[in-house]
Design an enzyme around this catalytic site. Sequence first.
Site, PDB file in Angstrom:
ATOM      1  N   GLY A  13       0.831  -1.203   0.000  1.00 26.13           N
ATOM      2  CA  GLY A  13       0.000   0.000   0.000  1.00 26.13           C
ATOM      3  C   GLY A  13       0.867   1.254   0.000  1.00 26.13           C
ATOM      4  N   ASP A  14       0.201   2.399  -0.165  1.00 23.05           N
ATOM      5  CA  ASP A  14       0.890   3.705  -0.141  1.00 23.05           C
ATOM      6  C   ASP A  14       1.944   3.836  -1.230  1.00 23.05           C
ATOM      7  OD1 ASP A  14      -0.565   4.248   2.222  1.00 23.05           O
ATOM      8  OD2 ASP A  14       0.937   3.159   3.375  1.00 23.05           O
ATOM      9  N   GLU A  15       1.719   3.216  -2.358  1.00 24.36           N
ATOM     10  CA  GLU A  15       2.702   3.281  -3.448  1.00 24.36           C
ATOM     11  C   GLU A  15       2.583   4.564  -4.255  1.00 24.36           C
ATOM     12  OE1 GLU A  15       0.432   0.849  -3.196  1.00 24.36           O
ATOM     13  OE2 GLU A  15       1.431  -1.088  -2.924  1.00 24.36           O
ATOM     14  N   GLY A  16       1.519   5.329  -4.001  1.00 22.42           N
ATOM     15  CA  GLY A  16       1.296   6.551  -4.783  1.00 22.42           C
ATOM     16  C   GLY A  16       0.254   6.322  -5.873  1.00 22.42           C
ATOM     17  N   LYS A  17      -0.658   5.368  -5.634  1.00 22.62           N
ATOM     18  CA  LYS A  17      -1.682   5.059  -6.642  1.00 22.62           C
ATOM     19  C   LYS A  17      -2.602   6.241  -6.906  1.00 22.62           C
ATOM     20  CE  LYS A  17      -3.247   1.643  -4.196  1.00 22.62           C
ATOM     21  NZ  LYS A  17      -2.250   1.603  -3.124  1.00 22.62           N
ATOM     22  N   ALA A  40      -8.342   3.210   2.850  1.00 24.94           N
ATOM     23  CA  ALA A  40      -7.430   3.731   1.831  1.00 24.94           C
ATOM     24  C   ALA A  40      -7.219   5.227   2.049  1.00 24.94           C
ATOM     25  CB  ALA A  40      -8.013   3.490   0.445  1.00 24.94           C
ATOM     26  N   GLY A  41      -6.140   5.734   1.528  1.00 30.66           N
ATOM     27  CA  GLY A  41      -5.908   7.176   1.584  1.00 30.66           C
ATOM     28  C   GLY A  41      -5.214   7.568   0.303  1.00 30.66           C
ATOM     29  N   HIS A  42      -5.980   7.985  -0.690  1.00 28.25           N
ATOM     30  CA  HIS A  42      -5.389   8.294  -1.986  1.00 28.25           C
ATOM     31  C   HIS A  42      -5.198   9.805  -2.111  1.00 28.25           C
ATOM     32  CE1 HIS A  42      -6.926   4.150  -3.519  1.00 28.25           C
ATOM     33  NE2 HIS A  42      -5.840   4.078  -2.802  1.00 28.25           N
ATOM     34  N   GLN A 220      -5.102  -0.286  -1.073  1.00 28.10           N
ATOM     35  CA  GLN A 220      -4.044  -1.021  -0.346  1.00 28.10           C
ATOM     36  C   GLN A 220      -3.037  -1.567  -1.369  1.00 28.10           C
ATOM     37  OE1 GLN A 220      -7.571  -2.009   0.765  1.00 28.10           O
ATOM     38  NE2 GLN A 220      -7.247  -0.052   1.746  1.00 28.10           N
ATOM     39  N   THR A 412       7.691  11.489 -10.825  1.00 25.58           N
ATOM     40  CA  THR A 412       8.875  12.219 -10.327  1.00 25.58           C
ATOM     41  C   THR A 412       8.520  13.336  -9.339  1.00 25.58           C
ATOM     42  OG1 THR A 412       8.771  13.635 -12.279  1.00 25.58           O
ATOM     43  CG2 THR A 412      10.234  11.711 -12.387  1.00 25.58           C
TER      44      THR A 412
END
Length: 433
Positions: A13-17, A40-42, A220, A412
């Site tokens: 999770g938290d990969e920057g989706k 989730a936290g997008h 996630q 980036t």
Amino acid sequence: MDRKLVILGAQWGDEGKGKIVDLLSENYDVTVRYQGGSNAGHTVIANGEKFILHLLPTGILHNHVVGVIAQGMVVDLDVLDRELEGLREKGIGYEGRLLVSDRAHLVMPYHKLLDRLFEKKSGIGTTLRGIGPAYMFKFGRKGIRLADLDDERRLYSLIEENVAFVKDICEKVFCENHDLDAGRIFEETLEKYSKYRGLVRDVSQYLLRTDKTLLFEGAQGTMLDVDMGTYPYVTSSNSSALGLSNGTGLSPKFFSDAYFVGVAKAYTTRVGGGPFPTELEGEEGKRLRDLGGEYGSTTGRPRRCGWLDLVALKYAVELNHFDGIILTKLDVLDTFDEIKVCVAYDYEGERLEHFPASLKVLESSRPVYETLRGWKRSTKGAKELKELPQGAKDYIRFIEEFTGVPVIMLSTGPRREEFVWLRELPQIKVSSL
Ligand code: IMP
């Protein structure tokens, strides 16, 4: 090939989706969330404003996108209300653009209470959003679906039965008394539902019949999948590609022509408990956390940080049949002299190359690293391949060779415009190749 895109987290999770889905959903008509809930936290930075969406599909921030909350999600009506209110305040209308599945289950106030109580004993480090208990009730056949809210008699008796059950658990297992009033929960649930009744429908039928372009947004990450992740330190839904079919109510065959993308950070993080073979507990871990701003967007907790775990990433690539990877936060590594990547695990002298199921094996495994030279130049905000230093290109090439799939895009920075296309994606015109 070009009508359906699936974007999933490839790590914990938290990969920057959030940013990636926001960016790519510009090219799609519909964005679908199909598992998890407000755990989730997008995070998206759009037009200079920061949005953190927990429950709503990220694509909803685009005025042309229809957002779908499909049946595999668990829906907290309070969060739905808060997030829609937030959109209204920012002048983003969602009329006619949001559909909620009538088969989705509700997260009830007593699920959040149970999450807090269970957490005292489990050490899983959940987000306390009631997700695990909501799925427990669903699979224990005690859940409440949105479709049940129009049948008030049935709803009342379901809530009454659930409240009695939860009170029993509170008293007998945790020796606590909680003021749970079935009548009040019933009234409050109906009141909230009455505001959003018009959004509820059979979304499987909608998805099956529409000729629009579809983006499926996982929440996630693969390694938190309830079946394939680091069980029991996982979330309570299928956050890998396995969740697509039951989460949408569509046959696996429906997704056979979809393009599958995994989003991965250039290093690894996780929040909450559970095994994490490449975790760095000392200065280097702190340095990654500070440089990467690694604090949870849902709970604010500091994230655990470590080097890129290619054993876990390759496992995610194979499990999900990813066609490509989108790599995020490469710039966090810009200042390191040396960068390590984990290429195997050492379990009591035995070299493991495949991600194991056993918690004991995982907990006692030590990472086997290869060390790559750092590039010591900023990649932040790069928009074209030629702006990347050779060391950064070598790092990307190493990931591609190890996992067997291309890195198609590099993010980036947090803003919409901060990315580099490395390969062409179907459906999307690539100008910077
Ligand atoms: P739950 O999903 O709240 O039950 O939490 C179970 C585990 O999944 C905990 O370790 C959480 O920290 C983790 N988790 C849940 N949602 C997310 C997410 O969106 N990002 C990262 N970790 C998550």
